[in-house]
Design a protein around this motif. Sequence first.
Motif: not given
Length: 257
Positions: A192-193, A218-221, A249-254
């Motif tokens: 997780p992010g 990258p998803m800014k949230r 990873c489930v992290d909005g692209g981090w």
Amino acid sequence: MTSSNLFDLTGKVAIVTGASSGLGVQFAKALANAGANITIAARRIEKLEALKRELEEIGVKCLAVKCDVLIEDDVINVVERTVEEFGKLDILVNNAGTSSFAPAEDMTGEEWDKVLDTNLRGVFFFAKHAARKMKERNYGRIINIASMYGVIGNTQYPVSSYHASKGGEVNLTRALAGEWAQYGITVNAIGPGFFESEMTKDLISDDEFQNFIRSRCPMKRIGRPGEMDGLLIYLASDNSSYLTGQHICVDGGWAAV
């Protein structure tokens, strides 16, 4: 097996650790909604009993067991009681975890040991005792909840012990996957992010943190409730039978940039 029931966990039996709050509650509900009977384990039995009532309302069976992952006898008790109650063990979600904020040069041995023991030793012993039961049936799904911080560092927060423990968990996942593949047991990890949890709830409301997220992710949230559920159910299901040793990873692209 048809495409309509690839993600159906009806009849499966799962253990979720760290199930008294946050992501543990989310994971238990996701598994229950997919049809699995569940043992929920954590130190705070009163919170587990409240969650048990919610899960039973979904229509599955649930066993709540008090457990400190730092105590191996507690771990053994959870696994044994699960098999006694449900007759087998199919799925383990190793979710219990902790962190400690301290500059590396100031971190005490006690702080270091608590994080490493919870996040790595506890994961290992739950996997070890679960795998012993899974080997008897030549089937198992072990899902370790690691972190994007298991594969990257950071410049914002001093959490070296957390990075070390989660990095160890990622490679432990690979090692156990290699050992147990021959027994029909898959071992994978979710990274997780930032998601809201007891560990992060104070942090994520901070303006500095919000600026950090907007500048770095990258998803800014941060992640929203339920955004790991699909991956969890996939890894717990028969649809992932040829996937093992992976950290996703489930992290909005981090971790990708």
